[in-house]
Design an enzyme around this catalytic site. Structure first.
Site, PDB file in Angstrom:
ATOM      1  N   ASP A  13       7.134 -10.523   3.068  1.00  0.00           N
ATOM      2  CA  ASP A  13       5.832 -10.933   2.527  1.00  0.00           C
ATOM      3  C   ASP A  13       5.064 -11.859   3.462  1.00  0.00           C
ATOM      4  OD1 ASP A  13       6.475  -9.478   0.244  1.00  0.00           O
ATOM      5  OD2 ASP A  13       7.452 -11.202  -0.690  1.00  0.00           O
ATOM      6  N   LYS A  16       2.325  -8.690   6.606  1.00  0.00           N
ATOM      7  CA  LYS A  16       2.396  -7.617   7.607  1.00  0.00           C
ATOM      8  C   LYS A  16       1.326  -6.561   7.327  1.00  0.00           C
ATOM      9  CE  LYS A  16       6.612  -6.972   6.258  1.00  0.00           C
ATOM     10  NZ  LYS A  16       6.790  -8.139   5.367  1.00  0.00           N
ATOM     11  N   GLY A  40       6.120  -4.313  -0.520  1.00  0.00           N
ATOM     12  CA  GLY A  40       4.803  -4.344  -1.145  1.00  0.00           C
ATOM     13  C   GLY A  40       3.851  -4.960  -0.142  1.00  0.00           C
ATOM     14  N   HIS A  41       3.008  -4.136   0.469  1.00  0.00           N
ATOM     15  CA  HIS A  41       2.122  -4.603   1.537  1.00  0.00           C
ATOM     16  C   HIS A  41       0.681  -4.599   1.019  1.00  0.00           C
ATOM     17  CE1 HIS A  41       5.249  -3.354   4.815  1.00  0.00           C
ATOM     18  NE2 HIS A  41       5.729  -4.194   3.915  1.00  0.00           N
ATOM     19  N   GLN A 229       9.993  -5.703   4.935  1.00  0.00           N
ATOM     20  CA  GLN A 229      10.835  -6.884   4.726  1.00  0.00           C
ATOM     21  C   GLN A 229      10.666  -7.858   5.901  1.00  0.00           C
ATOM     22  OE1 GLN A 229      12.554  -3.528   4.095  1.00  0.00           O
ATOM     23  NE2 GLN A 229      11.440  -3.928   2.223  1.00  0.00           N
TER      24      GLN A 229
HETATM   25  P1  GDP Z   1       3.632  -8.119   3.345  1.00  0.00           P
HETATM   26  O1  GDP Z   1       4.697  -7.612   2.450  1.00  0.00           O
HETATM   27  O2  GDP Z   1       4.179  -8.774   4.565  1.00  0.00           O
HETATM   28  O3  GDP Z   1       2.592  -7.091   3.700  1.00  0.00           O
HETATM   29  O4  GDP Z   1       2.881  -9.266   2.525  1.00  0.00           O
HETATM   30  P2  GDP Z   1       2.423  -9.229   0.978  1.00  0.00           P
HETATM   31  O5  GDP Z   1       1.242  -8.336   0.863  1.00  0.00           O
HETATM   32  O6  GDP Z   1       3.576  -8.949   0.089  1.00  0.00           O
HETATM   33  O7  GDP Z   1       2.053 -10.742   0.731  1.00  0.00           O
HETATM   34  C1  GDP Z   1       1.050 -11.393   1.440  1.00  0.00           C
HETATM   35  C2  GDP Z   1       0.000 -11.921   0.448  1.00  0.00           C
HETATM   36  O8  GDP Z   1      -0.820 -12.853   1.089  1.00  0.00           O
HETATM   37  C3  GDP Z   1      -0.922 -10.844  -0.067  1.00  0.00           C
HETATM   38  O9  GDP Z   1      -1.277 -11.145  -1.392  1.00  0.00           O
HETATM   39  C4  GDP Z   1      -2.131 -10.963   0.860  1.00  0.00           C
HETATM   40  O10 GDP Z   1      -3.330 -10.483   0.272  1.00  0.00           O
HETATM   41  C5  GDP Z   1      -2.179 -12.446   1.058  1.00  0.00           C
HETATM   42  N1  GDP Z   1      -2.728 -12.912   2.351  1.00  0.00           N
HETATM   43  C6  GDP Z   1      -2.645 -12.304   3.559  1.00  0.00           C
HETATM   44  N2  GDP Z   1      -3.165 -13.116   4.524  1.00  0.00           N
HETATM   45  C7  GDP Z   1      -3.572 -14.236   3.889  1.00  0.00           C
HETATM   46  C8  GDP Z   1      -4.147 -15.468   4.337  1.00  0.00           C
HETATM   47  O11 GDP Z   1      -4.356 -15.693   5.519  1.00  0.00           O
HETATM   48  N3  GDP Z   1      -4.415 -16.403   3.375  1.00  0.00           N
HETATM   49  C9  GDP Z   1      -4.173 -16.197   2.064  1.00  0.00           C
HETATM   50  N4  GDP Z   1      -4.474 -17.175   1.218  1.00  0.00           N
HETATM   51  N5  GDP Z   1      -3.606 -15.068   1.610  1.00  0.00           N
HETATM   52  C10 GDP Z   1      -3.301 -14.103   2.510  1.00  0.00           C
HETATM   53  P1  IMO Z   2       7.942  -6.675   2.155  1.00  0.00           P
HETATM   54  O1  IMO Z   2       7.941  -5.450   3.053  1.00  0.00           O
HETATM   55  C1  IMO Z   2      10.202  -9.847   0.198  1.00  0.00           C
HETATM   56  C2  IMO Z   2      14.304  -8.902  -0.996  1.00  0.00           C
HETATM   57  C3  IMO Z   2      14.575  -8.848  -2.494  1.00  0.00           C
HETATM   58  C4  IMO Z   2      16.026  -9.290  -2.514  1.00  0.00           C
HETATM   59  C5  IMO Z   2      16.589  -8.637  -1.253  1.00  0.00           C
HETATM   60  C6  IMO Z   2      17.293  -7.319  -1.494  1.00  0.00           C
HETATM   61  O2  IMO Z   2       6.907  -6.632   1.097  1.00  0.00           O
HETATM   62  O3  IMO Z   2       7.928  -7.911   2.971  1.00  0.00           O
HETATM   63  P2  IMO Z   2      16.464  -4.869  -2.117  1.00  0.00           P
HETATM   64  O4  IMO Z   2      15.682  -4.376  -3.281  1.00  0.00           O
HETATM   65  O5  IMO Z   2      15.821  -4.585  -0.801  1.00  0.00           O
HETATM   66  O6  IMO Z   2      17.896  -4.447  -2.141  1.00  0.00           O
HETATM   67  O7  IMO Z   2      16.485  -6.488  -2.309  1.00  0.00           O
HETATM   68  O8  IMO Z   2      15.491  -8.431  -0.397  1.00  0.00           O
HETATM   69  N1  IMO Z   2      13.193  -8.025  -0.543  1.00  0.00           N
HETATM   70  C7  IMO Z   2      11.991  -8.472  -0.194  1.00  0.00           C
HETATM   71  N2  IMO Z   2      11.471  -9.720  -0.243  1.00  0.00           N
HETATM   72  N3  IMO Z   2       9.472  -8.820   0.698  1.00  0.00           N
HETATM   73  C8  IMO Z   2       9.991  -7.575   0.767  1.00  0.00           C
HETATM   74  O9  IMO Z   2       9.337  -6.558   1.363  1.00  0.00           O
HETATM   75  C9  IMO Z   2      11.290  -7.347   0.280  1.00  0.00           C
HETATM   76  N4  IMO Z   2      12.082  -6.269   0.185  1.00  0.00           N
HETATM   77  C10 IMO Z   2      13.253  -6.701  -0.299  1.00  0.00           C
HETATM   78  O10 IMO Z   2      13.745  -9.724  -3.197  1.00  0.00           O
HETATM   79  O11 IMO Z   2      16.113 -10.681  -2.341  1.00  0.00           O
HETATM   80 MG    MG Z   3       5.356  -7.811   0.468  1.00  0.00          MG
END
Ligand code: GDP
Ligand code: IMO
Ligand code: MG
Length: 450
Positions: A13, A16, A40-41, A229
């Site tokens: 998270d 990316k 979840g991106h 991840q």
């Molecule tokens: P990923 O899994 O690495 O793609 O990241 P996620 O989408 O799960 O989580 C990142 C969260 O941060 C999302 O809700 C984005 O919309 C939000 N986000 C991304 N860049 C920024 C930033 O620079 N500032 C803030 N406040 N939120 C951001």
């Molecule tokens: P993105 O791509 C954050 C974590 C789960 C758990 C562990 C194992 O959005 O960054 P799994 O279901 O993969 O067997 O769970 O890994 N986990 C993540 N945490 N971002 C993710 O993906 C994750 N994918 C798995 O919360 O701790």
């Molecule tokens: Mg994510």
């Protein structure tokens, strides 16, 4: 050379998805090569928010191919839901998406096993998985006997295969875990019908993506690898057993995609300006206090996939330096810098104290990490909002100082800074010109006899 990688250096998270979306315009193909619907991106653009689990974040742009490789474990129902979500919102997927016939398929038994086994770690405790069947599907891939790949869905013996596997799985699920609820019973006939329908829906997208990507790189195509991840969740190099079941650090790019590492020219390590983690396992810099609450509320730190509140803490430079080295990172993207606004002082963990010793090497054993007490550098915070800042020079001096400290402690330059979720809320800085890290430039070889 044509490849760029985006790798999360923390526990996932790191934003990316936002970064991949921004970089897509400079590439011809965007590649998801590991993980599955546990990811979840998020991409935010023009007031619209997109959440993608399996389909590369590049899909929102035109003129680019999106590829899901054989390193991904594919839940067909999730993939179809995502395709339909995109099409219903006006994003055309036809002709833009390819899914590997080598991808292993997630079945209902994987999801049932995931729920059954999480909480049954041999050392006690729970990983807190996303419940998407990821670990069990990768286990069957490695075990081979009970594995079914996407290409197998189109074979005449699919029903026999499903009956064979379901018979084994029903015995396993019936045994259950101590104290578990009523066991799930799998109906092979129903699953077969369901997966035949999924196969038909996905047919236009299924291909040999390894051949496609090799042709693309050898022909000069520019590839963007979208990590899922974070490196600390890597099955081999992360905080085992509190990890996911794939190589989520940079080491997984070649094995997951089939594209040799020699084609990768640029590795971008993505970090949040602080730390978060979902699920179990150590988070040495965790702040179970007002600071943690500030980060969670300002950063909207709730899981994209499961909605669980993310655990929050200070930036951990010991961990990020380890994963930057592990993933061969050239440069850093520091995301969510805006979230730190309003804190009087900021801390960065620069070392751990373990049993009275100062340690800067990330521990290989979870028991050591659990005893690690962070040693912090303290920096001044800033009060203003960063959401509208687009140039580095317009950042408060304290924010520039904080980025400088991250670069120094992690040992890599910061080339991208994000100050909000939207595509536009991004500051691009000058990129490093040489791949040779500065600290190596004039040093004699440390390898004995070299
Ligand atoms: P990923 O899994 O690495 O793609 O990241 P996620 O989408 O799960 O989580 C990142 C969260 O941060 C999302 O809700 C984005 O919309 C939000 N986000 C991304 N860049 C920024 C930033 O620079 N500032 C803030 N406040 N939120 C951001
Ligand atoms: P993105 O791509 C954050 C974590 C789960 C758990 C562990 C194992 O959005 O960054 P799994 O279901 O993969 O067997 O769970 O890994 N986990 C993540 N945490 N971002 C993710 O993906 C994750 N994918 C798995 O919360 O701790
Ligand atoms: Mg994510």
């Amino acid at each position: 050379m044509p490849g760029t990688c985006v790798i999360g250096l923390q526990w996932g998270d790191e934003a990316k998805g936002k970064l991949v979306d921004i970089l897509t315009g400079e590439h011809d193909v965007v590649v998801r090569y590991a993980g599955g619907a546990n990811a979840g991106h998020t991409v935010v653009s023009g007031g619209q928010t997109w959440k993608l689990s399996l389909i590369p974040s590049g899909i929102l742009r035109d003129g680019v191919q999106c590829v899901v490789t054989g390193g991904v474990v594919l839940d067909p129902a999730s993939a179809i839901r995502e395709i339909e979500m995109l099409e219903s919102r006006g994003v055309s997927v036809a002709g833009k998406l390819q899914i590997s016939d080598r991808a292993h398929v997630v079945f209902p038994w994987h999801i049932a096993e995931d729920k059954l086994l999480d909480g049954s770690l041999s050392g006690g405790g729970a990983i807190g998985t996303t419940g998407r069947g990821i670990g069990p599907c990768y286990r069957d891939k490695v075990g081979r006997a009970l594995a079914i790949r996407l290409g197998d869905l189109y074979r005449d013996d699919l029903r026999l295969r499903i009956e064979h596997v379901a018979a084994f799985k029903n015995r396993l699920l019936a045994a259950g875990a101590p104290g578990s609820e009523q066991p799930v019973t799998l109906d092979a006939g129903v699953i077969h019908e369901q997966y035949l329908a999924y196969a038909e829906r996905l047919r236009p997208f299924v291909s040999d993506t390894t051949a496609y990507l090799l042709d693309a790189v050898e022909g000069g195509g520019r590839l963007l690898f979208e990590g899922a991840q974070g490196a600390l969740l890597d099955i081999d190099h992360g905080t085992f057993p509190y990890v996911t079941s794939s190589n989520s650090s940079g080491v997984g790019v070649a094995s997951g995609s089939g594209v040799p590492g020699r084609w990768v020219e640029r590795v971008i390590g993505v970090v949040k300006a602080y730390s978060t983690r979902v699920g179990g396992g150590p988070l040495p810099t965790e702040q179970d206090n007002a600071v943690g609450l500030h980060l969670r509320e300002r950063g909207r730190e709730y899981g994209t996939v499961t909605g669980r509140p993310r655990r929050c803490g200070w930036f951990d430079a010991v961990a990020a330096r380890y994963t930057a080295r592990l993933s061969g990172v050239d440069e850093l993207a520091v995301m969510l810098l805006d979230v730190l606004g309003g804190l009087d002082e900021l801390k960065i963990c620069s070392a751990y104290e373990i049993d009275g010793r100062r340690v800067t090497q990330f521990p290989s054993q979870i028991a050591d990490l659990e005893r690690a007490v962070p040693i912090y550098e303290t920096l001044p915070g800033w009060s203003g909002e960063l959401a509208d800042v687009r140039r580095e020079a317009d950042l408060p001096a304290e924010a520039r100082g904080y980025l400088g400290a991250i670069a120094d402690l992690v040992g890599r330059p910061v080339s991208i800074v994000s100050v909000g979720p939207d595509r536009e809320q991004t500051i691009l800085r000058a990129r490093p010109t040489s791949r040779r890290p500065p600290w190596q430039a004039s040093q004699p070889s440390p390898v004995a006899g070299a």
